[in-house]
Design a protein around this motif. Structure first.
Motif, PDB file in Angstrom:
ATOM      1  N   UNK A   1       0.632  -1.169  -0.047  1.00 53.30           N
ATOM      2  CA  UNK A   1       0.147  -0.250   0.123  1.00 53.30           C
ATOM      3  C   UNK A   1       1.048   1.088  -0.085  1.00 53.30           C
ATOM      4  N   UNK A   2       2.138   1.356   0.646  1.00 53.92           N
ATOM      5  CA  UNK A   2       2.949   2.428   0.768  1.00 53.92           C
ATOM      6  C   UNK A   2       3.580   2.409  -0.899  1.00 53.92           C
ATOM      7  N   UNK A   3       3.655   1.357  -1.419  1.00 52.60           N
ATOM      8  CA  UNK A   3       4.004   1.526  -2.687  1.00 52.60           C
ATOM      9  C   UNK A   3       3.002   2.301  -3.660  1.00 52.60           C
ATOM     10  N   UNK A   4       1.635   1.852  -3.521  1.00 49.62           N
ATOM     11  CA  UNK A   4       0.919   2.475  -4.187  1.00 49.62           C
ATOM     12  C   UNK A   4       0.600   4.019  -3.803  1.00 49.62           C
ATOM     13  N   UNK A   5       0.990   4.322  -2.477  1.00 52.64           N
ATOM     14  CA  UNK A   5       0.931   5.822  -1.936  1.00 52.64           C
ATOM     15  C   UNK A   5       2.037   6.650  -2.923  1.00 52.64           C
ATOM     16  N   UNK A   6       3.138   6.221  -2.800  1.00 52.90           N
ATOM     17  CA  UNK A   6       4.402   6.638  -3.655  1.00 52.90           C
ATOM     18  C   UNK A   6       3.977   6.719  -5.169  1.00 52.90           C
ATOM     19  N   UNK A   7       3.541   5.619  -5.801  1.00 53.35           N
ATOM     20  CA  UNK A   7       3.208   5.802  -7.135  1.00 53.35           C
ATOM     21  C   UNK A   7       2.234   6.880  -7.550  1.00 53.35           C
ATOM     22  N   UNK A   8       1.333   6.950  -6.477  1.00 58.92           N
ATOM     23  CA  UNK A   8       0.275   8.076  -6.872  1.00 58.92           C
ATOM     24  C   UNK A   8       0.977   9.299  -6.643  1.00 58.92           C
ATOM     25  N   UNK A   9       1.831   9.550  -5.679  1.00 61.11           N
ATOM     26  CA  UNK A   9       2.439  11.062  -5.679  1.00 61.11           C
ATOM     27  C   UNK A   9       3.411  11.321  -6.943  1.00 61.11           C
ATOM     28  N   UNK A  10       4.028  10.286  -7.517  1.00 62.70           N
ATOM     29  CA  UNK A  10       4.841  10.424  -8.703  1.00 62.70           C
ATOM     30  C   UNK A  10       3.863  10.812 -10.114  1.00 62.70           C
ATOM     31  N   UNK A  11       2.476  10.179 -10.016  1.00 61.40           N
ATOM     32  CA  UNK A  11       1.376  10.389 -11.222  1.00 61.40           C
ATOM     33  C   UNK A  11       0.786  11.555 -10.661  1.00 61.40           C
TER      34      UNK A  11
ATOM     35  N   UNK B   1      -2.502  16.350  -6.513  1.00 62.21           N
ATOM     36  CA  UNK B   1      -2.640  17.075  -7.751  1.00 62.21           C
ATOM     37  C   UNK B   1      -2.972  18.660  -7.299  1.00 62.21           C
ATOM     38  N   UNK B   2      -3.630  18.987  -6.184  1.00 63.54           N
ATOM     39  CA  UNK B   2      -3.771  20.174  -5.827  1.00 63.54           C
ATOM     40  C   UNK B   2      -2.562  20.809  -5.103  1.00 63.54           C
ATOM     41  N   UNK B   3      -1.664  20.013  -4.462  1.00 63.39           N
ATOM     42  CA  UNK B   3      -0.496  20.468  -3.774  1.00 63.39           C
ATOM     43  C   UNK B   3       0.586  20.888  -4.477  1.00 63.39           C
TER      44      UNK B   3
END
Length: 457
Positions: A104-114, A155-157
């Motif tokens: 789940x943390x990998x998902x979190x990081x991937x989400x920050x990248x995209x 996206x907003x940050x």
């Protein structure tokens, strides 16, 4: 329309919410809500006018854009699946991911990248990470919560995203903000409290530092037993079993380049062409066609058959998108947003203005599913109030955006929730049952912080 419907303007939303809770479905309640709204608007001649609104909705450029995006992402995701490139990514990730929390943390990081677009985030991350999180028995609705809770806040940050581009344009058109959209947006980022709180709560959730709700605990136990899908998701579970069989039968060599290169071209194409996500996805699909033929991964026939299958997988989602935008049109014609805003204006004081702005935009985002439209209507109302009350404009803008982000998380018929549910293969209601308690906690914390900032900023 000039006619004011008052509290009746909330009736279609009430119908949608009540019937969605009863039926645990989304499309049918949405259609019923639009029909109720059409009856209010047009009386006995509601049906031909409802059909007219439906056709007008389907021909609206913004709606067409939103319909095309999931179709194209369906093609891209299908390409990754049939080429077995997802397996290569999963095998690489498994070398570093050894637990449910880390998946789940990998998902979190991937989400920050995209970070550039929440649509890209929802469809790409959900479709990519589900194979990895399945290995560690993560419930799909939990994956949906994590995916959706990263997308819009990031996206907003970051002032280089689709949300940022829209809001900068909105701010730039305002005389009270001096016509400088970029400066106004950047100055409001430190006051986007809800997105920050959400990302913190999500991290604590991933690493078991906040209490799990009863529903999450039940989902975890179910996943431990081998079923990552919510109870009642028989169709999704059957589809999942079919996918497993196809994966096992897929003898194509897993090549990481088949995943990485299209993703790079997707991101680069989107950025280069003025944040146009459609162009970015088309370039990524074209990259798949060229690359997969060059290295012999897929034949021409396989490429085109996979493309068609990817679009077919998104048909139900596209129907849902049309129903969502039709409801948005009905709400606009009924004056729902204007009614709510004018109802709360008498209770607004300078100290309460940021907190009230947060709650009003959050409520409207949840009930109408129109986050950008809501902010476009609210902005010219709250800015003069802030100026007259001598309230920091950046603080009020941060509160407004925070409310919009909350709406995108919890509106069960909204586009962000819908796209995330589609990519993680769960129902919208299953996702909301996980996310709503944590989103409400984040909203409450944010409201308290905005009250404090109203005293000191």
């Amino acid at each position: 329309m000039d006619e004011t419907f008052g509290i009746l303007s909330l009736l279609p939303i009430a119908v949608v919410v009540i019937f969605a809770l009863i039926t645990k479905r989304v499309i049918e309640p949405l259609i019923l809500g639009t029909i109720v709204g059409a009856v209010l608007l047009y009386g006995f001649s509601f049906f031909p006018n409802w059909v007219g609104d439906l056709l007008a909705t389907m021909s609206d450029p913004d709606v067409v854009w939103t319909m095309v995006i999931p179709a194209l992402f369906g093609v891209l995701i299908a390409m990754f699946g049939n080429s077995n490139s997802g397996t290569a990514f999963r095998e690489l990730a498994i070398k570093y991911v050894k637990s449910r929390e880390n998946s789940l943390f990998a998902t979190y990081i991937f989400g920050i990248i995209i970070f550039m677009d929440e649509y890209m985030n929802a469809l790409l991350i959900g479709g990519t990470m589900r194979n990895l999180t399945d290995k560690f028995k993560v419930p799909r609705e939990v994956l949906a919560y994590v995916t959706n809770s990263v997308g819009t806040p990031v996206s907003v940050l970051v002032p280089f995203s689709s949300w940022a581009v829209f809001l900068m344009g909105l701010y730039g058109a305002s005389e009270l903000l001096g016509g400088n959209g970029f400066t106004s947006y950047v100055s409001s980022i430190p006051f986007m409290i809800y997105p920050m709180v959400t990302l913190i709560i999500l991290l604590l959730f991933i690493f078991n530092k906040v209490p799990k709700t009863r529903y999450v605990k039940e989902a975890m136990r179910r996943a431990e037993g081998g079923n990552v899908f919510p109870d009642g998701s028989n169709v999704a579970a059957n589809d999942f079993n079919e996918e497993l069989k196809k994966d096992e039968a897929n003898t194509k060599k897993p090549r990481l380049i088949n995943f990485i290169l299209p993703i790079i071209t997707l991101v680069a194409g989107t950025v280069i062409f003025d944040m146009d996500l459609i162009i970015g996805v088309i370039i990524a699909i074209a990259t798949c066609f060229i690359l997969y033929r060059f290295n012999g991964t897929m034949t021409y026939s396989e490429l085109f058959e996979t493309s068609i299958k990817g679009i077919q997988d998104m048909v139900e989602l596209i129907i849902l998108i049309v129903a969502i935008f039709l409801l948005v049109r009905v709400n606009e014609n009924l004056g729902t947003i204007e009614f709510v805003i004018h109802s709360v204006k008498p209770i607004i004081t300078p100290i309460l203005l940021p907190g009230i702005t947060l709650l009003v935009v959050a409520f409207l985002g949840f009930t109408t599913g129109n986050y950008w439209g809501t902010m476009g209507i609210v902005l010219p109302i709250i800015l003069p109030l802030a100026q007259i009350s001598d309230v920091n404009l950046s603080l009020v803008l941060g509160a407004m955006v925070s409310g919009g982000v909350f709406g995108s998380h919890v509106c069960f018929f909204g586009d962000a929730v819908t796209l995330t549910s589609a990519s993680t293969q769960v129902s919208n209601m299953a996702q909301i049952r996980v996310s709503l308690p944590y989103a409400l906690a984040g909203l409450l914390i944010s409201f308290v912080i905005f009250l404090g900032l109203g005293f000191i900023v």
